[in-house]
Design an enzyme around this catalytic site. Structure first.
Site, PDB file in Angstrom:
ATOM      1  N   ILE A   1      48.235  37.734  45.558  1.00  0.00           N
ATOM      2  CA  ILE A   1      47.687  38.598  46.601  1.00  0.00           C
ATOM      3  C   ILE A   1      46.565  37.887  47.344  1.00  0.00           C
ATOM      4  CG2 ILE A   1      46.307  40.685  46.986  1.00  0.00           C
ATOM      5  CD1 ILE A   1      48.007  42.060  44.834  1.00  0.00           C
TER       6      ILE A   1
ATOM      7  N   TYR B   1      44.298  46.077  30.259  1.00  0.00           N
ATOM      8  CA  TYR B   1      44.318  45.952  31.716  1.00  0.00           C
ATOM      9  C   TYR B   1      44.004  47.296  32.362  1.00  0.00           C
ATOM     10  CZ  TYR B   1      46.289  44.983  36.381  1.00  0.00           C
ATOM     11  OH  TYR B   1      46.482  44.830  37.726  1.00  0.00           O
TER      12      TYR B   1
END
Length: 264
Positions: A18, A154
């Protein structure tokens, strides 16, 4: 170039995925950039592929090294004289069951994904306050809004980012500071390949959902629109975005759907 040449953006996690896609799109739009990650050689390659490499500065940075973050901020400010937008994009993912995951893996996920981002943000914050303007853009995840198997650490770190930045937005609204939280769904990057497994090593294989996700360049364009519109929070992805609304209104149904899919 036109339109955005007066904006200075500092982008972390810019060496791949990204972040790399954002660097290309932001350069194309005319923003002046500072790109950071641990891998300086890869950052240089990204810079060379930008439309206006002369307006892209490379600044190696390791978010796990809290003691060096302050000096990194001083260097970043000195490059162009100021920072207008900080994009907190750096991070790592995880693919392992709770019973199989060492505590040191959870520690690494919290240090890099949460505390490293908080440390960098806190160092930039006085600069934004002094000039009565600035925008923090933090890439979290849909997993920062609801959980999924194999991603416990996460998810926890991404949930924590939402708590921190929601409060920062409230406390510093009076200082002209904006906060945008960006929650990606599945995006075609190496995030799954590089994800940590229970012993701390990399998974070294992709997930089907990630392979079939949104192309990174399309995601980057959508994210930039959200930044420019100063959105509070934005969800970018495919059908997985529905999980946000299921979590809010039908949490039991979301639980069953996630268990069936396992989000592998």
């Amino acid at each position: 170039m036109k339109g955005n040449t007066n904006k200075i953006i500092w982008l972390t996690g810019a060496s791949s995925g990204i972040g790399e896609a954002l660097a290309y799109e932001l350069s194309h739009k005319g923003y002046k950039l500072i790109i950071s990650a641990r891998n300086e050689k890869q950052l240089i390659l990204v810079k060379e592929k930008c439309k206006y490499p002369e307006n892209v500065a490379v600044l190696p940075l390791d978010l796990a090294g809290f003691s060096t973050v302050g000096n990194g901020v001083k260097i970043a400010i000195a490059i162009y004289g100021r920072i207008d937008i900080l994009i907190n994009n750096a991070g790592i993912s995880q693919r392992s069951l709770i019973m199989e995951t060492g505590l040191e893996v959870y520690e690494k996920l919290i240090i890099v994904n949460y505390l490293g981002t908080v440390a960098l943000t806190k160092e930039v914050l006085p600069h934004f306050i002094s000039k009565k303007s600035g925008q923090f853009v933090t890439v979290t995840s849909l997993m920062g809004k609801f959980g999924s198997p194999y991603r416990s650490g996460y998810c926890a770190a991404k949930h924590a980012l939402h708590g921190f930045f929601d409060v920062l937005r409230m406390e510093h609204d009076k200082d002209g500071i904006d906060v945008t939280l960006v929650c990606p769904g599945f995006v075609q990057t190496k995030v799954a390949i590089n994800a940590l497994i229970g012993d701390g090593s990399s998974q070294n294989r992709n997930d089907t959902a990630t392979e079939q996700g949104m192309p990174a360049e399309i995601f980057a364009r959508k994210m930039i629109r959200a930044i420019e519109q100063k959105k509070y929070e934005v969800y970018i992805g495919g059908k997985e975005i529905k999980g946000i609304y299921l979590k809010r209104f039908f949490p039991n149904l979301l639980h069953k759907i996630v268990l069936r899919s396992q989000y592998r």
